[in-house]
Design an enzyme around this catalytic site. Structure first.
Site: not given
Length: 430
Positions: A107, A134, A189, A207
């Site tokens: 991106k 995206v 995470g 994005k």
């Protein structure tokens, strides 16, 4: 009839996403061949560091020489999941020169140099696909480039970063502060050790640039996107939103001006009403709301990150470009023809939620209201609560420009009766 000679694929990067791509290409090879019309062969996997254990990844394919892999001369498709600007850009341009199509999840690179990369792909007669760049597994770029190609898209509004949505959702559901919610996101995470790209809005801004360029057929780079992260969002902001029947989300907003003469792309926290479809997007999920003239309102929802979901989008692109290779054709490229300018944030019109700490005495509300009126900012609602000489004053405006609101706030800060402008947040999704 299926072609027997395999299409050869070079994989650049073997982290969370790349290892999943390699695993699925290996375990689902027969299904992929049936869908494409020819076998696909993983010809090599370029990594930064050799010697690491990569479960499910054929070690004999691993190399640290990405340059040599891309320039072998027999590679049909390069899958780039390394990220960053360089050496990714150089490797992609090298792949094009060798006649290879490229599937990317990068991106940052596409938001910066997408126009240049599209031009290079077109000159070489190959494909550049990047569905995974995206919103992870959510089919979004292909619907915008293909399904809505005959329509006019006016607005794209979405949650495109799972980490920030998880943090804001935890703040809303548990009452936690930003630091506590970030700590939980990191433990699970969802957040990187250095979460700056996510929490400061850089990831979402990249994005937004990609989405705006595709939706409005114009060149938009990350530098054109107004960006504001969520690090200043407090538990008090979340509580104020609840009192208004709203929730706070970090939104990517791309809009075509009503007169059609410009576009805006911005990323910032905003309050949206609970009745809006995006308000119910929880945890680390993504969702994008598209408004088109003929199709009306469309919503795309699903996991926006993670190894398997992102690999799904990468492999979808891989199947598409491999089919194009067999057909001797290419898919849709860059559709930039409108050349619309990006409007600066000062000229963007929106609603605002302004929280003030003021003296609890007669006349303060009138004084504050006069400042809003002086700068042409109309007030929608006011909520005041006072105790022991202190008071909080929450003002929700009608639609006004960012410049007018900024001038209003500067004047408010100069008032003796205003102790602090505690927070300012936009209100979207009316």
């Amino acid at each position: 009839m299926m072609r027997t000679r395999p299409l050869k694929v070079a994989l650049l990067g073997c982290g969370v996403v790349g290892s999943e791509v390699a695993r699925i290409m290996t375990t689902d090879a027969a299904d992929l061949a049936a869908r494409i019309g020819a076998p696909v062969e993983l010809a090599g996997i370029a990594v930064r560091r050799a010697g690491r254990v990569r479960p499910g990844v054929p070690e004999h394919l691993v190399t640290t020489d990405a340059e040599a892999l891309v320039n072998r001369g027999d590679i049909d498709v390069v899958v780039e999941v390394v990220g960053g600007i360089e050496p990714s850009k150089h490797l992609i341009l090298s792949a094009f020169k060798q006649g290879a199509s490229v599937v990317s999840a990068n991106k940052a690179l596409l938001a910066k140099d997408g126009t240049e990369l599209h031009a290079a792909a077109a000159e070489a007669g190959v494909d550049l696909y990047y569905e995974a760049a995206v919103a992870g597994a959510i089919p979004l770029i292909r619907p915008l480039r293909e399904s809505l190609a005959g329509d006019k898209v006016n607005r794209v509004l979405g949650i495109v970063n799972g980490t920030t949505n998880f943090i804001l959702d935890k703040m809303d559901s548990t009452g936690a502060g930003y630091s506590e919610a970030l700590e939980e996101a990191t433990a699970l995470g969802y957040a990187e050790a250095d979460p700056t790209a996510d929490v400061e809005g850089f990831d979402a801004a990249a994005k937004a640039a990609i989405l705006a360029g595709i939706a409005f057929h114009t060149k938009v780079t990350a530098a054109d996107v107004y960006r504001e992260g969520l690090t200043e969002v407090t538990a008090a902001d979340i509580a104020s939103a609840k009192q208004m029947g709203c929730v706070v989300k970090l939104l990517a907003i791309c809009e075509r001006a009503a007169d059609g003469g410009s576009v805006t792309a911005r990323v910032h926290p905003a309050m949206i009403p609970l009745s809006h479809p995006l308000a119910s997007v929880r945890e680390a999920y993504n969702a994008v709301f598209v408004e088109a003239e003929a199709a009306g309102r469309l919503m795309f929802y699903g996991p926006g990150a993670g190894g398997a979901p992102t690999a799904s989008a990468v492999l979808g692109d891989l199947v598409a470009v491999c089919r194009n290779k067999l057909a001797g054709s290419t898919g849709p490229g860059d559709s930039v023809y409108t050349r619309l300018p990006a409007k600066p944030m000062d000229e963007v019109v929106t609603r605002y939620h302004v929280s003030l700490d003021v003296d609890d005495r007669a006349g303060v509300l009138a004084q504050v209201a006069s400042v809003f009126a002086e700068h042409g900012v109309s007030i929608d609602t006011v909520r005041q609560q006072g105790r022991d000489g202190d008071a909080s004053l929450v003002v929700v405006t009608h639609r006004a420009t960012d410049a007018a609101l900024s001038a209003t706030v500067d004047k408010l800060r100069a008032l003796d009766s205003v102790r602090d402008v505690a927070s300012i947040m936009r209100v979207e999704g009316e």
